[in-house]
Motif scaffolding. Structure first.
Motif, mmCIF file in Angstrom:
data_model
loop_
_atom_site.group_PDB
_atom_site.id
_atom_site.type_symbol
_atom_site.label_atom_id
_atom_site.label_comp_id
_atom_site.label_asym_id
_atom_site.label_seq_id
_atom_site.Cartn_x
_atom_site.Cartn_y
_atom_site.Cartn_z
ATOM 1 N N ASP A 1 29.045 -18.389 18.562
ATOM 2 C CA ASP A 1 29.943 -17.277 18.196
ATOM 3 C C ASP A 1 29.743 -16.026 19.040
ATOM 4 N N HIS B 1 32.286 -20.026 10.255
ATOM 5 C CA HIS B 1 31.532 -19.306 9.201
ATOM 6 C C HIS B 1 31.447 -20.042 7.861
ATOM 7 N N HIS C 1 38.968 -18.739 11.570
ATOM 8 C CA HIS C 1 37.812 -18.194 10.847
ATOM 9 C C HIS C 1 38.109 -18.214 9.352
ATOM 10 N N HIS D 1 33.774 -17.054 21.608
ATOM 11 C CA HIS D 1 34.934 -16.302 22.115
ATOM 12 C C HIS D 1 34.625 -15.966 23.565
ATOM 13 N N HIS E 1 31.983 -23.072 18.314
ATOM 14 C CA HIS E 1 32.770 -21.844 18.150
ATOM 15 C C HIS E 1 32.187 -20.705 18.976
#
Ligand code: GUN
Ligand code: ZN
Length: 440
Positions: free
Chosen positions: A329, A278, A239, A77, A75
């Motif tokens: 993340d 998460h 998420h 971005h 994960h």
């Protein structure tokens, strides 16, 4: 075919033995094309045994180095590289003040292209060879990232970020021409078009990507779930249960669902190949739902520590036996380095220590970022390991990369001590080379 002689680190095939690594002090890794022309591991093991079976294959001797599987990151971005290290009171103000303004800049295709180039290069430089990552709500951001990953042969999974409410208007999915489809319908049509264009092309995969339940309408989540049912081998990413305000908001918006996590199940978004970032504030009902659905958690320790979100409960996850793996993340997370992520996971494991005394072993930490993460993606035996048949993605580590690393690793008298020294002291300097399966 080609062979590499060095110290080797990899994992048992058997998933029950997932926490135990195999360490070959003088090993040989033989790579070559499979029937489809993909460069895969042909053989691995003690140098003396394997070389006898491949006498003609040229051998590169990497003295003093360690070859290990390329890291698998569950994960991140790619549009958030520029927000790393932006402090906020918590997730929601962080999104509003830093993240959404930066993501707006991805309306420009040139901005997407340069960000994609940097992100892919930085992941590879840090030893990540498989990445599941978010793009933005702009289709051009997805195109730019797939193109760059294809160029560099990074194994990459991404998708159009679905957001049709509760974000700045110019960051929401946009309607088609005036009088045409509304934004929600258009976002689902754009997702399917991108999926058809890219999923399964070389090393690329598509992920249906609702950002999180609060920024999608019921109609958008329902449409995403329908798409997921029609394409069972594409991934889903979102998420869940990261922050208390976020959870309260999600519960408010979806009162008919029995928990925040259950909201995703109610829309058909909880299944194998669904990766939820998460998963901190769960109860045992949520944990059982993760296990029974086959979904997996992307554990993001540097992000959780930086944003003050909380601590992933390793003991709870193991008790319920649901799948998880590690993730950087970026940009809530603070580093592209898998070593920093593994160290932060160790801190989280200690902080969340139960009375039984859970402390994560270095082999288990490493597994969570390689074979374990691959298993969470449904890619066990494809990436994240160096067993025969795995794609030949690996890192060449130099444990003498800095004076301190050289001094400390030289003192290691067991595999655990060696791995711990690298996890605690390691960063991009430890990764001398990242080798990608040259398939096409
Ligand atoms: N929840 C929704 N969007 C985001 C994001 O961009 N980062 C993190 N950490 N959590 C989120
Ligand atoms: Zn995230």
């Amino acid at each position: 075919m080609k062979a590499y002689r060095s110290s080797l680190l990899y994992f048992q095939h058997n998933s029950d033995a997932h926490q135990s690594a195999i360490h070959e002090e003088d090993g040989l890794l033989v790579v070559g094309p499979n029937a489809q022309g993909t460069q895969v591991v042909q053989a691995v093991g003690p140098y003396r045994d394997v070389v006898a079976r491949y006498p003609q294959v040229p051998v590169q001797h990497l003295a003093g180095r360690i070859i290990a599987p390329g890291f698998v990151d569950l994960h991140s971005h790619y549009p958030q590289t520029n927000v790393i290290g932006s402090p906020a009171d918590g997730l929601l103000p962080w999104l509003e003040h830093y993240t959404f303004p930066e993501e707006k800049r991805f309306a420009a295709p040139e901005y997407c292209a340069q960000a994609a180039t940097f992100f892919v290069a930085e992941m590879l430089r840090n030893g990540v060879t498989t990445s599941l990552t978010f793009a933005t709500s702009h289709p051009a951001s997805v195109q730019a990232l797939f193109l760059e990953a294809q160029k560099r042969q990074l194994r990459l999974i991404t998708g159009l970020c679905l957001m049709d409410r509760h974000a700045p208007p110019d960051l929401l999915n946009q309607p088609s021409s005036p009088g045409g489809l509304d934004a929600t319908e258009q976002s689902l049509i754009d997702s399917e078009a991108l999926l058809k264009q890219w999923h399964g092309v070389e090393r690329l995969g598509y992920a249906i990507t609702p950002r999180f339940a609060p920024t999608s309408s019921d109609a958008q989540l329902r449409g995403a779930g329908e798409l997921a049912a029609r394409y069972p081998d594409v991934w889903i990413q979102s998420h869940v249960a990261e922050n208390h305000e976020e959870i309260a908001w999600a519960r408010d918006l979806f009162p008919a669902s029995s928990s925040y996590l259950h909201t995703y199940a109610d829309f058909g978004l909880l299944r194998q190949r669904a990766i939820y970032a998460h998963c901190i504030h769960f109860d045992d009902v949520d944990r059982a739902l993760m296990r029974d659905s086959g979904a997996a958690a992307a554990v993001c320790p540097t992000s959780n520590l930086f944003l003050g979100s909380g601590f992933f409960d390793y003991a709870g996850a193991d008790r319920a036996d649901f799948q998880y793996g590690l993730a950087n993340d970026v940009g809530g997370g603070t580093s592209f380095s898998p070593f920093h992520t593994m160290l932060a996971a160790y801190y989280v494991g200690r902080e969340g220590q139960t009375k039984a005394g859970l402390s994560l072993s270095p082999q288990h930490l490493w597994w969570q970022h390689t074979a374990g993460a691959a298993q969470a993606l449904g890619l066990a035996g494809v990436v994240g390991n160096l067993q025969p048949g795995c794609e030949a993605d690996f890192v060449v580590l130099n444990p003498k990369a800095t004076p301190l690393m050289a001094r400390r690793t030289a003192q290691a008298t067991s595999l655990d001590e060696l791995l711990f020294a690298m996890i605690v002291l390691g960063d991009d300097r430890l990764v001398e080379q990242t080798v990608i399966s040259q398939a096409f």
